[in-house]
Design an enzyme around this catalytic site. Structure first.
Site, PDB file in Angstrom:
ATOM      1  CE  LYS A  38      -3.785   1.977   2.755  1.00 37.97           C
ATOM      2  NZ  LYS A  38      -4.536   1.822   4.016  1.00 37.97           N
ATOM      3  CG  HIS A  42      -1.674   4.784  -1.615  1.00 38.66           C
ATOM      4  ND1 HIS A  42      -1.717   3.412  -1.468  1.00 38.66           N
ATOM      5  CD2 HIS A  42      -2.943   5.167  -1.876  1.00 38.66           C
ATOM      6  CE1 HIS A  42      -2.963   2.999  -1.609  1.00 38.66           C
ATOM      7  NE2 HIS A  42      -3.715   4.041  -1.865  1.00 38.66           N
ATOM      8  CG  HIS A  54      -3.913   0.764  -6.038  1.00 35.76           C
ATOM      9  ND1 HIS A  54      -3.194   1.935  -6.143  1.00 35.76           N
ATOM     10  CD2 HIS A  54      -4.885   1.021  -5.129  1.00 35.76           C
ATOM     11  CE1 HIS A  54      -3.712   2.858  -5.352  1.00 35.76           C
ATOM     12  NE2 HIS A  54      -4.752   2.329  -4.725  1.00 35.76           N
ATOM     13  NE  ARG A  73      -9.369   9.264   3.397  1.00 37.74           N
ATOM     14  CZ  ARG A  73      -8.973   8.059   3.018  1.00 37.74           C
ATOM     15  NH1 ARG A  73      -9.883   7.126   2.722  1.00 37.74           N
ATOM     16  NH2 ARG A  73      -7.697   7.755   2.912  1.00 37.74           N
ATOM     17  CE  LYS A  77      -7.873   6.045   5.864  1.00 38.07           C
ATOM     18  NZ  LYS A  77      -7.943   4.547   5.859  1.00 38.07           N
ATOM     19  CB  CYS A  89     -12.910   4.779  -0.168  1.00 45.86           C
ATOM     20  SG  CYS A  89     -14.129   6.036   0.236  1.00 45.86           S
ATOM     21  CB  SER A  90     -10.610   0.048   1.530  1.00 42.64           C
ATOM     22  OG  SER A  90      -9.376  -0.443   2.011  1.00 42.64           O
ATOM     23  CD  GLU A 149      -5.830   6.559  -3.020  1.00 39.93           C
ATOM     24  OE1 GLU A 149      -5.415   5.604  -3.708  1.00 39.93           O
ATOM     25  OE2 GLU A 149      -6.155   6.448  -1.831  1.00 39.93           O
ATOM     26  CD  GLU A 151      -7.927   4.169  -5.063  1.00 44.53           C
ATOM     27  OE1 GLU A 151      -7.436   3.755  -3.997  1.00 44.53           O
ATOM     28  OE2 GLU A 151      -9.076   4.664  -5.153  1.00 44.53           O
TER      29      GLU A 151
END
Length: 234
Positions: A38, A42, A54, A73, A77, A89-90, A149, A151
Site C-alpha cells: 500500500k 500511494h 491498483h 476520514r 489517515k 473506500c479501500s 491515488e 485507482e
C-alpha cells in the site's frame, strides 16, 4: 524497506497497514499484473514514474429511507485525512478471496471486510450477495506532495439498515444524508465553508453518476444501471 523522516509521525496502525497490505496492481483494462505494498502504491513518485495503478472499491450504503451513509476520514489517515467521502473506500488485497474476478466477488469480499474494519458493520448486516457493482472508473489524484491515488475503482451500492460503530483509527465522524443534504455538503465544499473537503473519488462519482443512480436506489431498479463492461476514465 526504509522510510524517510516524513514517515516518522505516521500513526502506528496506518504504518502497519501501509507496509503489510499488498494491493492488486492492474493495467488500464483491469487485468492483474502484480502486487505491491500500500505504501509503494500511494507514493506519487511511483504513480508518476512507474504508472502504478491498483484496484480499489467505493461502497455507497443507503438506509431504508434512501439516505447515504458518509464518513469523514480520520486525521491519522495517510492520504486525504479529515476529508468527507462515501461510506467506505479501500482496496481488495492480493489474497485468494479478494482476487476472485467472477461477478466482482473478490472486491465484494473486500468491501465486507473493510466495512467491519472501518465502521464496525458486521458481515451479517452486509451480505456479499447484497452488493451491486454498478461500474468502474479510473482516476488519479494527488493528496499532498508525497502521497496520492491512482485507482481502478469498483463502485458498489447496497441498501441495508445497519448498526455502525466507527473505528477512530479510520473514521472521525459519520452521517447519513439525503440528496438535498448531499447537495448542501457539495456547496459548502465548493465555497470552502467550515474547512469542509470532499475526497476526489467521491466528487467524481457525485458529478458523473450518483444522482441518476440514486433514482434507481429509490425505485429498486439498480440492476438497470449496471455497466461493468465500461471503465470510465475520469
Amino acid at each position: 524497506m526504509t522510510t524517510d523522516s516524513k514517515d516518522a509521525g505516521m500513526d502506528a496502525v496506518q504504518r502497519r497497514l501501509m507496509f503489510e497490505d499488498e494491493c492488486i496492481l492492474v493495467d488500464e483494462t483491469d487485468r492483474v499484473v502484480g502486487h505491491d505494498s500500500k505504501y509503494n502504491c500511494h507514493l506519487m513518485e511511483n504513480i508518476e514514474a512507474k504508472n502504478l495503478l491498483h484496484r480499489a472499491f467505493s461502497v455507497f450504503l443507503f438506509n431504508s429511507n434512501y439516505e447515504l451513509l458518509l464518513q469523514q476520514r480520520s486525521k491519522a489517515k495517510v492520504t486525504f485525512p479529515l476529508v468527507w467521502t462515501n461510506t467506505c473506500c479501500s482496496h481488495p488485497l492480493y489474497r485468494e478471496s479478494e482476487l476472485i474476478e467472477e461477478k466482482a466477488l473478490g472486491v465484494r469480499n473486500a468491501a465486507q471486510r473493510k466495512l467491519l474494519d472501518e465502521l464496525g458493520i458486521v458481515a451479517e448486516d452486509v451480505p456479499v450477495d447484497e452488493f451491486t457493482p454498478l461500474g468502474r472508473m479510473l482516476y488519479k489524484a494527488p493528496s499532498d506532495g508525497k502521497w496520492g491515488e491512482h485507482e481502478l475503482d469498483y463502485l458498489l451500492f447496497i441498501v441495508r439498515d445497519v448498526k455502525v460503530a466507527p473505528n477512530p483509527d479510520e473514521v472521525a465522524e459519520i452521517k447519513y444524508v439525503s440528496r438535498e443534504g448531499l447537495k448542501e455538503l457539495v456547496k459548502k465544499a465548493d465555497a470552502g465553508e467550515e474547512g469542509l473537503k470532499l475526497s476526489p473519488w467521491f466528487r467524481l462519482v457525485v458529478d458523473n453518476f450518483l444522482m441518476k443512480w440514486w433514482d434507481h436506489v429509490e425505485k429498486g431498479t439498480l440492476g438497470e444501471a449496471v455497466d461493468m463492461k465500461t471503465i470510465h476514465k475520469l
